[in-house]
Motif scaffolding. Sequence first.
Motif, mmCIF file in Angstrom:
data_model
loop_
_atom_site.group_PDB
_atom_site.id
_atom_site.type_symbol
_atom_site.label_atom_id
_atom_site.label_comp_id
_atom_site.label_asym_id
_atom_site.label_seq_id
_atom_site.Cartn_x
_atom_site.Cartn_y
_atom_site.Cartn_z
ATOM 1 N N THR A 1 0.816 -1.207 0.000
ATOM 2 C CA THR A 1 0.000 0.000 0.000
ATOM 3 C C THR A 1 0.850 1.257 0.000
ATOM 4 O OG1 THR A 1 -1.761 -1.145 1.163
ATOM 5 C CG2 THR A 1 -1.800 1.248 1.252
ATOM 6 N N ASN A 2 1.917 1.231 0.731
ATOM 7 C CA ASN A 2 2.746 2.416 0.832
ATOM 8 C C ASN A 2 3.855 2.439 -0.227
ATOM 9 O OD1 ASN A 2 1.323 3.400 3.102
ATOM 10 N ND2 ASN A 2 2.464 1.972 4.430
ATOM 11 N N ARG A 3 3.884 1.436 -1.024
ATOM 12 C CA ARG A 3 4.879 1.397 -2.091
ATOM 13 C C ARG A 3 4.162 1.437 -3.432
ATOM 14 N NH1 ARG A 3 7.081 -2.621 1.451
ATOM 15 N NH2 ARG A 3 8.883 -1.795 2.558
ATOM 16 N N PHE A 4 4.917 0.996 -4.457
ATOM 17 C CA PHE A 4 4.332 1.044 -5.805
ATOM 18 C C PHE A 4 3.558 -0.230 -6.049
ATOM 19 C CE2 PHE A 4 4.397 1.420 -10.447
ATOM 20 C CZ PHE A 4 4.036 2.752 -10.542
ATOM 21 N N ASN A 5 2.267 -0.258 -5.636
ATOM 22 C CA ASN A 5 1.473 -1.471 -5.733
ATOM 23 C C ASN A 5 0.831 -1.612 -7.101
ATOM 24 O OD1 ASN A 5 -0.608 0.337 -5.717
ATOM 25 N ND2 ASN A 5 -1.202 -0.048 -3.594
ATOM 26 N N LEU A 6 0.021 -2.663 -7.260
ATOM 27 C CA LEU A 6 -0.595 -2.958 -8.563
ATOM 28 C C LEU A 6 -1.505 -1.826 -9.010
ATOM 29 C CD1 LEU A 6 -1.112 -4.887 -10.898
ATOM 30 C CD2 LEU A 6 -2.904 -5.961 -9.514
ATOM 31 N N ARG A 7 -2.274 -1.276 -8.060
ATOM 32 C CA ARG A 7 -3.219 -0.237 -8.461
ATOM 33 C C ARG A 7 -2.481 0.987 -9.007
ATOM 34 N NH1 ARG A 7 -6.770 1.583 -3.789
ATOM 35 N NH2 ARG A 7 -7.233 -0.638 -3.779
ATOM 36 N N LYS A 8 -1.389 1.361 -8.354
ATOM 37 C CA LYS A 8 -0.603 2.496 -8.846
ATOM 38 C C LYS A 8 0.016 2.183 -10.207
ATOM 39 C CE LYS A 8 0.553 4.327 -4.262
ATOM 40 N NZ LYS A 8 1.648 4.602 -3.291
ATOM 41 N N SER A 9 0.424 0.936 -10.386
ATOM 42 C CA SER A 9 0.975 0.532 -11.685
ATOM 43 C C SER A 9 -0.067 0.695 -12.776
ATOM 44 C CB SER A 9 1.438 -0.930 -11.626
ATOM 45 O OG SER A 9 2.392 -1.125 -10.628
ATOM 46 N N LEU A 10 -1.286 0.285 -12.492
ATOM 47 C CA LEU A 10 -2.358 0.398 -13.478
ATOM 48 C C LEU A 10 -2.692 1.851 -13.786
ATOM 49 C CD1 LEU A 10 -4.761 -2.460 -12.270
ATOM 50 C CD2 LEU A 10 -3.157 -2.515 -14.186
ATOM 51 N N VAL A 11 -2.721 2.681 -12.740
ATOM 52 C CA VAL A 11 -2.990 4.107 -12.941
ATOM 53 C C VAL A 11 -1.876 4.739 -13.774
ATOM 54 C CG1 VAL A 11 -3.191 6.349 -11.793
ATOM 55 C CG2 VAL A 11 -4.398 4.364 -10.867
ATOM 56 N N THR A 12 -0.621 4.347 -13.507
ATOM 57 C CA THR A 12 0.514 4.871 -14.290
ATOM 58 C C THR A 12 0.400 4.459 -15.746
ATOM 59 O OG1 THR A 12 1.925 4.719 -12.333
ATOM 60 C CG2 THR A 12 3.024 4.930 -14.460
ATOM 61 N N PHE A 13 0.053 3.194 -15.985
ATOM 62 C CA PHE A 13 -0.149 2.723 -17.353
ATOM 63 C C PHE A 13 -1.244 3.534 -18.042
ATOM 64 C CE2 PHE A 13 -2.662 0.040 -20.234
ATOM 65 C CZ PHE A 13 -1.697 -0.285 -21.175
ATOM 66 N N GLN A 14 -2.300 3.798 -17.306
ATOM 67 C CA GLN A 14 -3.424 4.557 -17.854
ATOM 68 C C GLN A 14 -2.979 5.964 -18.250
ATOM 69 O OE1 GLN A 14 -6.628 5.473 -15.081
ATOM 70 N NE2 GLN A 14 -8.034 4.495 -16.494
ATOM 71 N N PHE A 15 -2.249 6.628 -17.388
ATOM 72 C CA PHE A 15 -1.757 7.967 -17.693
ATOM 73 C C PHE A 15 -0.779 7.942 -18.872
ATOM 74 C CE2 PHE A 15 -2.790 9.423 -13.203
ATOM 75 C CZ PHE A 15 -3.786 10.284 -13.616
ATOM 76 N N ALA A 16 0.028 6.895 -18.963
ATOM 77 C CA ALA A 16 0.983 6.786 -20.071
ATOM 78 C C ALA A 16 0.244 6.696 -21.406
ATOM 79 C CB ALA A 16 1.884 5.564 -19.877
ATOM 80 N N VAL A 17 -0.818 5.892 -21.450
ATOM 81 C CA VAL A 17 -1.610 5.767 -22.682
ATOM 82 C C VAL A 17 -2.262 7.093 -23.027
ATOM 83 C CG1 VAL A 17 -3.596 4.633 -23.745
ATOM 84 C CG2 VAL A 17 -2.007 3.303 -22.358
ATOM 85 N N VAL A 18 -2.830 7.766 -22.018
ATOM 86 C CA VAL A 18 -3.472 9.063 -22.258
ATOM 87 C C VAL A 18 -2.461 10.050 -22.828
ATOM 88 C CG1 VAL A 18 -4.524 11.062 -21.129
ATOM 89 C CG2 VAL A 18 -5.260 8.755 -20.504
ATOM 90 N N GLN A 19 -1.261 10.108 -22.242
ATOM 91 C CA GLN A 19 -0.246 11.047 -22.735
ATOM 92 C C GLN A 19 0.223 10.664 -24.135
ATOM 93 O OE1 GLN A 19 2.626 12.820 -19.838
ATOM 94 N NE2 GLN A 19 1.900 11.187 -18.492
ATOM 95 N N LEU A 20 0.303 9.377 -24.406
ATOM 96 C CA LEU A 20 0.692 8.946 -25.742
ATOM 97 C C LEU A 20 -0.289 9.484 -26.777
ATOM 98 C CD1 LEU A 20 2.029 5.441 -26.623
ATOM 99 C CD2 LEU A 20 0.399 6.524 -28.134
ATOM 100 N N PHE A 21 -1.597 9.371 -26.487
ATOM 101 C CA PHE A 21 -2.613 9.880 -27.407
ATOM 102 C C PHE A 21 -2.533 11.399 -27.538
ATOM 103 C CE2 PHE A 21 -5.252 5.928 -26.487
ATOM 104 C CZ PHE A 21 -5.028 5.401 -27.740
ATOM 105 N N VAL A 22 -2.377 12.082 -26.417
ATOM 106 C CA VAL A 22 -2.375 13.551 -26.439
ATOM 107 C C VAL A 22 -1.175 14.075 -27.218
ATOM 108 C CG1 VAL A 22 -2.177 15.619 -25.008
ATOM 109 C CG2 VAL A 22 -3.678 13.758 -24.291
ATOM 110 N N ILE A 23 0.014 13.526 -26.938
ATOM 111 C CA ILE A 23 1.217 13.987 -27.649
ATOM 112 C C ILE A 23 1.115 13.664 -29.141
ATOM 113 C CG2 ILE A 23 3.718 13.736 -27.838
ATOM 114 C CD1 ILE A 23 3.712 13.020 -24.815
ATOM 115 N N ALA A 24 0.625 12.455 -29.470
ATOM 116 C CA ALA A 24 0.464 12.083 -30.879
ATOM 117 C C ALA A 24 -0.503 13.030 -31.580
ATOM 118 C CB ALA A 24 -0.037 10.641 -30.989
ATOM 119 N N ALA A 25 -1.595 13.399 -30.911
ATOM 120 C CA ALA A 25 -2.569 14.322 -31.505
ATOM 121 C C ALA A 25 -1.933 15.686 -31.760
ATOM 122 C CB ALA A 25 -3.789 14.460 -30.598
ATOM 123 N N ILE A 26 -1.068 16.147 -30.846
ATOM 124 C CA ILE A 26 -0.381 17.430 -31.036
ATOM 125 C C ILE A 26 0.540 17.369 -32.255
ATOM 126 C CG2 ILE A 26 1.351 18.974 -30.034
ATOM 127 C CD1 ILE A 26 0.130 18.335 -27.282
#
Length: 801
Positions: free
Chosen positions: A428-453
């Motif tokens: 919980t206090n470290r980099f758990n699965l949920r944080k990994s999933l949220v990071t992956f989600q943000f990475a995909v979102v940024q990939l789309f946003v930068i590509a659109a730019i």
Amino acid sequence: MLRNYFKIAWRNLLKNKSSSFINIMGLTIGISTCMVILIFVRYESTFDAHHSNAEKTYRIVQRYSLPEETLYWNTTAYPLAEALRNDFPEIDVVTQISGPVSRVFQVEDNFGNVKRFEESQVLFVDAQYPKTFDVHWLAGDLNSALSGINSVVLTAELAKKFFGLEKENYNSILGRTIFLQSKDPFTVTGVVASPPGNSDHQYTMLIPYEFFKINNEYFSSNWSGNYQGTTFVVLRSAKIKEALEKKIAGWKKKYLNPEDDKRIAYALQPLKEIHNETLYGNSPGGYIMPANILNTALIVALFILLIAIINFVNLLTAQSNSRSKEVGIRKVMGGGRFNLIVQFIFENSLIIIGILALSVFIVRILLNFLNTNLSVIDLQLELGWSHVGILLFIGGLTLALAAVYPALVVSAFKPIQALRNSIRFSGTNRFNLRKSLVTFQFAVVQLFVIAAIVLAMQMNHFRETDLGFSSDAVVITETPEFEKLEVYRERLLGNSGINKVAFGSGPPMAVNGIQLGTNYRLPEQPEEEVMMAEMKIADIHYLDFYDMELVAGRNFLGNKEAFDEFIVNETLLKSYGWNAEEAIGKKIQINEGQATIVGVVKDFNNNSLQNEISPCILLNWTYYQSNAFIKISDANHLSLGVIKNIWEQTFNNSIYDYQFLEDSIEKEYAVENLVFTGFGIFSILAISIGCLGLFGLMSFMISKKAKEIGIRKVLGATLFENLSLFTKEYIGLVALAFLVAAPLVYYFMNQWLEGFTYRIELSFWMFLSGGFVTLIIAILTCSFQSIKAALANPIYALKEE
């Protein structure tokens, strides 16, 4: 038992209305988007696969080798088909087509009224065409319908348009007569269904190739020319393809002259590869959807679905604390983990199945929207039984990830911890699965946003690049009768809303497939040293009309039936190392004859911006001045009505049509615009799904930390300090996601940009902008809920035990 599971699932949905709504909406958007993309990809990757001989059918293409380059053509000389048919018995079927072309027809309806129609999809085909490609016959005999020179086969839609059929009684029009250009009579011998949308051969009318051959004797007998003829073969077995290509390589010298035999190499291209392969391009009248675009779309679909599933899983597992006591009690009472897993899988599956049903409804709406509004290509997307596999794949993947995993997590709670409401997820206090999933989600979102730019910047670069000619407020009309050109010009210039008029074969940039090619060399050079150039027919007003700059020499002095002067572009001079002044007075030999260079025009983009400027030769030749170019006042749209009236007065045996040059240039970037639009939409969807998930996750976290916020506030914590309690963690995750997304998007965007001659350079600010946009969105999403919690009265949070 199932009835009890259903009740519990329903009560949990009602108990958590807001989070349930967020979960359902996020996953519905993800599944709907994924389904639409997969249906589009399947549609574009299965062109012509419906033909029964698709696996054994090949298009004959050719490579044309020159000293400095190799050209790849999808059309071949017209006599090729008959020669293959006569000399290669191992080829089952050979068919030759020409077109599609635009023609004007005259029809007499049931009441004796004569009507004229212009049809743009007239295809000349031989009797072997129905044996090569599947044609659905509604009336007439497929074995004889195309045997007569003056036979014609109509599609059902065209039959209704021509003869006003109210019922599908197509046999009643067999034997009726229509006239081509008001002179050539054709007898209706068949009616067929329109070809499917995912077919490269789109037509409304089939006319025997023999008619074309008789009326175009030079083209149909010329082995050296290439005039929009396409040859297809059906082999007895696909295994003989390579052996046949080798045999053709030695055979072609029987018909080609020695120089063409050296330059031309024929190849067999599989029918099912034509639509997605960019080297040879598509046959006339079609379009290419590159395989790399479709592969990218598949990745995008998977990412969109994954971030939606991640949201669903994150919210379900986050909410699992609220059901910890239920799990603890059931385990203390003797409930086994297997039963709990079954219950939670059942509950989650009910939600997912409902989401799938809702998604099917939304997909139908989206497909209709795309078919109606995506004008860059003629789509006929629809959701049918053939897409059951896509639905099962998406449903199965979603159930496996979004239903099974949360059930395994919740059912694993230990009874004592569950009853004490002290569940702690590992790490919980470290980099758990949920944080990994949220990071992956943000990475995909940024990939789309930068590509659109990046895509937006490249498309803007296309629009702002100086093409070397003026394209503003230019209207193009056809000129069907050459002898009336000057009358047409004088009538147009008599109107105050029309500034300039010029005639030629096409505008400076090759648009709408209008591009004439020719070989060129110095008169003293041997024929094997020829090079390729574009040939443009232009009258004496052409350069002034398009504001094209002469860097040396002069303009044409007059239009001539037999040309004797050339104006060339600067790129052509590089072939001989001349400067502009040196070129004046030099003679050049082209296929159509010899003439003297009298002018050099500054380079202009004669090809779309995906390609380089190629050598170009302008001829002062009255032949083939098939288009009129009309400059109108920008704000004076009344001029369009004037142009139409003048055109119909001048060319009263034809049907009027027009287009704006800027619109035609825009169509040259149809696929790029499609990609740009797609990434823009996907970026918005990815951001929306991400925001929904983050909003739901923040809502849950704040509800769990309500007492902590209350205590902090009582002890003097400021609003900013309470906000930072929630936002600082996600700012770090966004930054980490940026480090993951930036290298990936740099690689893919750089690969995409390499396909353009005129391209932007990737800059660091484009990446920072994408990361900054995502960061702001994440902060705003977190802050909305955080501010609400931080401003709440702490008494309400602290008074409850």
